[in-house]
Design an enzyme around this catalytic site. Structure first.
Site, PDB file in Angstrom:
ATOM      1  N   PRO A  55       0.655  -1.170  -0.148  1.00  0.00           N
ATOM      2  CA  PRO A  55       0.064  -0.065   0.228  1.00  0.00           C
ATOM      3  C   PRO A  55       0.833   1.657  -0.095  1.00  0.00           C
ATOM      4  CG  PRO A  55       0.080  -0.630   1.844  1.00  0.00           C
ATOM      5  CD  PRO A  55       0.346  -1.673   1.011  1.00  0.00           C
ATOM      6  N   ARG A  83      -3.068  -8.799 -21.119  1.00  0.00           N
ATOM      7  CA  ARG A  83      -3.779  -8.727 -21.850  1.00  0.00           C
ATOM      8  C   ARG A  83      -2.992  -7.321 -22.530  1.00  0.00           C
ATOM      9  NH1 ARG A  83      -6.673  -3.993 -21.658  1.00  0.00           N
ATOM     10  NH2 ARG A  83      -8.462  -4.835 -22.254  1.00  0.00           N
ATOM     11  N   GLU A 100       1.107  -7.703   8.922  1.00  0.00           N
ATOM     12  CA  GLU A 100       2.460  -6.091   9.426  1.00  0.00           C
ATOM     13  C   GLU A 100       2.782  -5.391   8.114  1.00  0.00           C
ATOM     14  OE1 GLU A 100       1.631  -2.352  11.383  1.00  0.00           O
ATOM     15  OE2 GLU A 100       0.063  -4.357  11.403  1.00  0.00           O
ATOM     16  N   ASP A 129      -8.674   1.665 -25.001  1.00  0.00           N
ATOM     17  CA  ASP A 129      -9.076   1.429 -23.262  1.00  0.00           C
ATOM     18  C   ASP A 129      -9.146   2.925 -22.924  1.00  0.00           C
ATOM     19  OD1 ASP A 129     -10.140  -1.084 -23.975  1.00  0.00           O
ATOM     20  OD2 ASP A 129      -7.620  -1.593 -22.778  1.00  0.00           O
TER      21      ASP A 129
END
Length: 248
Positions: A90, A155, A117, A170
Protein backbone atom coordinates in the site's frame (compact mmCIF):
# COMPACT_ATOMS: atom_id res chain seq x y z
CA UNK A 1 6.52 -13.66 -20.76
CA UNK A 2 7.18 -15.55 -17.53
CA UNK A 3 5.19 -14.52 -14.46
CA UNK A 4 6.21 -15.84 -11.06
CA UNK A 5 4.07 -15.18 -8.01
CA UNK A 6 5.32 -15.70 -4.47
CA UNK A 7 2.55 -16.25 -1.93
CA UNK A 8 1.82 -18.31 1.14
CA UNK A 9 -1.67 -18.87 -0.30
CA UNK A 10 -0.99 -20.20 -3.81
CA UNK A 11 -4.42 -21.82 -3.99
CA UNK A 12 -5.98 -18.36 -4.34
CA UNK A 13 -4.67 -18.08 -7.90
CA UNK A 14 -6.05 -21.31 -9.35
CA UNK A 15 -9.40 -19.98 -10.56
CA UNK A 16 -8.04 -16.66 -11.77
CA UNK A 17 -5.15 -18.00 -13.84
CA UNK A 18 -7.23 -20.87 -15.23
CA UNK A 19 -10.09 -18.73 -16.55
CA UNK A 20 -10.95 -16.36 -19.38
CA UNK A 21 -8.23 -14.31 -21.10
CA UNK A 22 -5.49 -15.32 -18.65
CA UNK A 23 -6.00 -18.99 -19.46
CA UNK A 24 -6.25 -18.32 -23.20
CA UNK A 25 -2.99 -16.36 -23.09
CA UNK A 26 -1.22 -19.31 -21.44
CA UNK A 27 -2.76 -21.76 -23.91
CA UNK A 28 -1.42 -19.63 -26.78
CA UNK A 29 2.06 -19.66 -25.26
CA UNK A 30 2.07 -15.89 -24.71
CA UNK A 31 2.66 -16.28 -20.98
CA UNK A 32 3.77 -18.89 -18.48
CA UNK A 33 2.56 -18.68 -14.88
CA UNK A 34 4.16 -20.19 -11.83
CA UNK A 35 2.86 -19.70 -8.28
CA UNK A 36 5.25 -20.61 -5.48
CA UNK A 37 4.60 -20.93 -1.77
CA UNK A 38 7.61 -19.17 -0.30
CA UNK A 39 7.17 -21.17 2.91
CA UNK A 40 9.09 -23.82 0.98
CA UNK A 41 12.17 -21.63 1.33
CA UNK A 42 11.96 -21.09 5.09
CA UNK A 43 15.12 -22.34 6.76
CA UNK A 44 13.63 -23.60 10.01
CA UNK A 45 11.80 -26.89 10.52
CA UNK A 46 8.49 -25.13 11.24
CA UNK A 47 8.60 -23.28 7.89
CA UNK A 48 8.16 -19.96 9.66
CA UNK A 49 8.15 -16.92 7.34
CA UNK A 50 7.30 -14.15 9.81
CA UNK A 51 8.55 -12.88 13.15
CA UNK A 52 8.01 -10.13 15.71
CA UNK A 53 9.35 -6.69 14.75
CA UNK A 54 12.48 -5.35 16.42
CA UNK A 55 11.58 -2.48 18.69
CA UNK A 56 8.16 -3.92 19.46
CA UNK A 57 4.80 -3.09 17.99
CA UNK A 58 1.67 -4.81 16.77
CA UNK A 59 1.64 -7.43 14.04
CA UNK A 60 4.19 -9.71 12.46
CA UNK A 61 6.79 -8.95 9.82
CA UNK A 62 7.79 -11.14 6.88
CA UNK A 63 11.35 -12.34 7.25
CA UNK A 64 14.01 -11.53 4.69
CA UNK A 65 15.52 -15.01 4.30
CA UNK A 66 12.61 -16.92 2.70
CA UNK A 67 11.86 -14.07 0.28
CA UNK A 68 15.52 -13.59 -0.71
CA UNK A 69 16.02 -17.31 -1.31
CA UNK A 70 12.76 -17.64 -3.27
CA UNK A 71 13.50 -14.69 -5.55
CA UNK A 72 17.09 -15.82 -6.14
CA UNK A 73 15.86 -19.28 -7.12
CA UNK A 74 13.63 -17.72 -9.81
CA UNK A 75 16.02 -15.19 -11.26
CA UNK A 76 17.96 -17.65 -13.39
CA UNK A 77 21.63 -17.42 -14.48
CA UNK A 78 23.53 -14.30 -13.41
CA UNK A 79 24.18 -13.55 -17.09
CA UNK A 80 20.47 -13.42 -17.94
CA UNK A 81 18.40 -10.26 -18.01
CA UNK A 82 17.17 -9.58 -14.51
CA UNK A 83 13.40 -9.83 -13.99
CA UNK A 84 11.31 -7.03 -12.54
CA UNK A 85 10.65 -7.90 -8.91
CA UNK A 86 7.38 -6.30 -7.84
CA UNK A 87 6.44 -5.86 -4.21
CA UNK A 88 2.71 -5.48 -3.61
CA UNK A 89 2.45 -2.79 -0.98
CA UNK A 90 0.00 0.00 0.00
CA UNK A 91 3.02 2.31 0.30
CA UNK A 92 3.96 1.71 -3.33
CA UNK A 93 3.57 3.72 -6.51
CA UNK A 94 -0.05 4.09 -7.61
CA UNK A 95 -0.68 1.59 -10.39
CA UNK A 96 -1.79 3.00 -13.76
CA UNK A 97 -2.46 1.87 -17.31
CA UNK A 98 0.86 3.41 -18.32
CA UNK A 99 2.62 1.16 -15.79
CA UNK A 100 0.77 -1.85 -17.22
CA UNK A 101 2.04 -0.97 -20.70
CA UNK A 102 5.57 -0.62 -19.34
CA UNK A 103 5.48 -4.00 -17.58
CA UNK A 104 3.99 -5.69 -20.67
CA UNK A 105 7.33 -5.10 -22.44
CA UNK A 106 9.25 -7.21 -19.93
CA UNK A 107 10.24 -10.87 -20.33
CA UNK A 108 9.93 -11.91 -16.69
CA UNK A 109 7.96 -10.53 -13.74
CA UNK A 110 8.15 -11.72 -10.15
CA UNK A 111 5.39 -10.66 -7.75
CA UNK A 112 5.86 -10.78 -3.98
CA UNK A 113 2.56 -11.02 -2.11
CA UNK A 114 2.93 -10.26 1.56
CA UNK A 115 0.70 -10.74 4.57
CA UNK A 116 0.85 -9.61 8.18
CA UNK A 117 2.08 -6.16 9.24
CA UNK A 118 4.74 -5.67 6.59
CA UNK A 119 8.08 -6.69 5.14
CA UNK A 120 11.60 -6.70 6.51
CA UNK A 121 12.95 -3.47 5.04
CA UNK A 122 15.96 -5.28 3.52
CA UNK A 123 13.58 -6.92 1.04
CA UNK A 124 12.61 -3.49 -0.29
CA UNK A 125 16.15 -2.20 -0.32
CA UNK A 126 17.99 -5.07 -1.99
CA UNK A 127 15.83 -7.27 -4.23
CA UNK A 128 12.75 -5.27 -5.23
CA UNK A 129 12.66 -3.18 -8.42
CA UNK A 130 9.09 -1.88 -8.10
CA UNK A 131 6.67 -1.27 -5.24
CA UNK A 132 3.09 -1.04 -6.48
CA UNK A 133 -0.29 -0.22 -4.94
CA UNK A 134 -3.65 -0.53 -6.69
CA UNK A 135 -5.26 2.10 -4.48
CA UNK A 136 -5.27 4.00 -1.23
CA UNK A 137 -6.64 1.24 0.94
CA UNK A 138 -5.24 -1.82 2.70
CA UNK A 139 -5.98 -5.44 1.78
CA UNK A 140 -5.40 -8.55 3.87
CA UNK A 141 -2.53 -9.48 1.58
CA UNK A 142 -0.98 -8.78 -1.79
CA UNK A 143 -2.64 -11.65 -3.66
CA UNK A 144 -5.73 -9.82 -4.94
CA UNK A 145 -3.68 -6.79 -5.97
CA UNK A 146 -1.21 -8.95 -7.89
CA UNK A 147 -4.11 -10.64 -9.72
CA UNK A 148 -5.33 -7.22 -10.86
CA UNK A 149 -1.90 -6.30 -12.20
CA UNK A 150 -1.33 -9.66 -13.89
CA UNK A 151 -4.68 -9.37 -15.66
CA UNK A 152 -4.00 -5.82 -16.84
CA UNK A 153 -0.52 -6.74 -18.14
CA UNK A 154 -1.31 -10.07 -19.83
CA UNK A 155 -4.17 -8.62 -21.91
CA UNK A 156 -1.62 -6.25 -23.49
CA UNK A 157 0.70 -9.01 -24.73
CA UNK A 158 0.82 -9.53 -28.51
CA UNK A 159 -2.05 -11.61 -29.95
CA UNK A 160 -3.74 -12.15 -26.57
CA UNK A 161 -6.80 -10.05 -27.43
CA UNK A 162 -6.59 -10.76 -31.15
CA UNK A 163 -6.57 -7.15 -32.35
CA UNK A 164 -4.26 -4.41 -31.13
CA UNK A 165 -7.23 -2.04 -31.39
CA UNK A 166 -8.96 -4.03 -28.67
CA UNK A 167 -6.86 -2.30 -26.02
CA UNK A 168 -5.52 0.80 -27.76
CA UNK A 169 -8.81 2.63 -27.21
CA UNK A 170 -9.28 1.41 -23.64
CA UNK A 171 -9.94 4.00 -20.98
CA UNK A 172 -6.61 5.48 -19.81
CA UNK A 173 -4.61 3.96 -22.71
CA UNK A 174 -5.16 7.16 -24.71
CA UNK A 175 -5.07 9.36 -21.64
CA UNK A 176 -8.85 9.82 -21.81
CA UNK A 177 -11.87 7.73 -20.86
CA UNK A 178 -13.30 5.49 -23.57
CA UNK A 179 -16.26 6.52 -25.71
CA UNK A 180 -19.71 4.84 -25.34
CA UNK A 181 -20.47 1.57 -27.14
CA UNK A 182 -23.74 0.23 -28.60
CA UNK A 183 -24.84 -3.01 -30.24
CA UNK A 184 -28.04 -4.50 -31.71
CA UNK A 185 -30.91 -3.75 -31.64
CA UNK A 186 -30.72 -0.14 -32.81
CA UNK A 187 -33.94 0.59 -30.96
CA UNK A 188 -34.38 -1.08 -27.56
CA UNK A 189 -37.54 -0.13 -25.67
CA UNK A 190 -37.51 3.26 -27.34
CA UNK A 191 -33.85 3.87 -26.45
CA UNK A 192 -32.11 4.47 -29.75
CA UNK A 193 -28.52 4.23 -30.88
CA UNK A 194 -27.09 7.60 -32.05
CA UNK A 195 -27.78 8.06 -35.77
CA UNK A 196 -24.13 8.72 -36.59
CA UNK A 197 -23.19 5.14 -35.62
CA UNK A 198 -25.68 3.80 -38.16
CA UNK A 199 -24.58 6.16 -40.94
CA UNK A 200 -21.70 4.09 -42.31
CA UNK A 201 -19.62 7.28 -42.52
CA UNK A 202 -16.43 6.24 -40.70
CA UNK A 203 -14.98 9.75 -40.61
CA UNK A 204 -18.08 11.07 -38.85
CA UNK A 205 -18.12 8.08 -36.52
CA UNK A 206 -14.51 8.64 -35.48
CA UNK A 207 -15.20 12.34 -34.90
CA UNK A 208 -18.22 11.47 -32.74
CA UNK A 209 -16.20 8.97 -30.73
CA UNK A 210 -13.38 11.46 -30.18
CA UNK A 211 -15.83 14.07 -28.94
CA UNK A 212 -17.53 11.54 -26.66
CA UNK A 213 -14.18 10.60 -25.13
CA UNK A 214 -13.60 14.26 -24.29
CA UNK A 215 -17.14 14.65 -22.96
CA UNK A 216 -17.00 11.55 -20.77
CA UNK A 217 -13.60 12.52 -19.40
CA UNK A 218 -14.80 16.04 -18.63
CA UNK A 219 -17.88 14.73 -16.84
CA UNK A 220 -16.24 11.92 -14.87
CA UNK A 221 -12.47 12.47 -14.61
CA UNK A 222 -11.56 16.09 -15.43
CA UNK A 223 -8.31 15.59 -13.52
CA UNK A 224 -7.01 13.51 -16.43
CA UNK A 225 -6.73 16.66 -18.54
CA UNK A 226 -3.88 17.82 -16.28
CA UNK A 227 -1.60 15.26 -17.93
CA UNK A 228 -3.13 15.34 -21.42
CA UNK A 229 -2.11 17.63 -24.28
CA UNK A 230 -5.12 18.68 -26.34
CA UNK A 231 -4.92 19.39 -30.05
CA UNK A 232 -6.39 22.67 -31.28
CA UNK A 233 -9.44 20.80 -32.57
CA UNK A 234 -9.90 19.02 -29.23
CA UNK A 235 -9.66 22.36 -27.41
CA UNK A 236 -12.51 23.67 -29.56
CA UNK A 237 -14.59 20.55 -28.93
CA UNK A 238 -13.95 20.75 -25.19
CA UNK A 239 -15.01 24.40 -25.14
CA UNK A 240 -18.28 23.36 -26.82
CA UNK A 241 -18.74 20.58 -24.25
CA UNK A 242 -18.18 22.98 -21.35
CA UNK A 243 -20.70 25.47 -22.78
CA UNK A 244 -23.27 22.70 -23.22
CA UNK A 245 -22.60 21.62 -19.66
CA UNK A 246 -23.39 25.15 -18.45
CA UNK A 247 -26.50 25.30 -20.61
CA UNK A 248 -25.47 27.88 -23.20
Amino acid sequence: MKIDILSIFPEMFTGVLQSSILKKAADKGAVEYRVTDFREFASDKHKKVDDYPFGGGAGMVLKAQPIFDAVESLQGPTTAKKPRVILMCPQGERYTQQKAEELAKEDHLIFICGHYEGYDERIREHIVTDELSIGDYVLTGGELASMVIVDSVVRLLPDVLGKVESHEQDSFSTGLLEHPHYTRPADFRGMKVPDVLLSGNHAHIEKWRSKEMLKRTWERRPDLFDAYTLTKEQEEWLDEIKKEDKGY
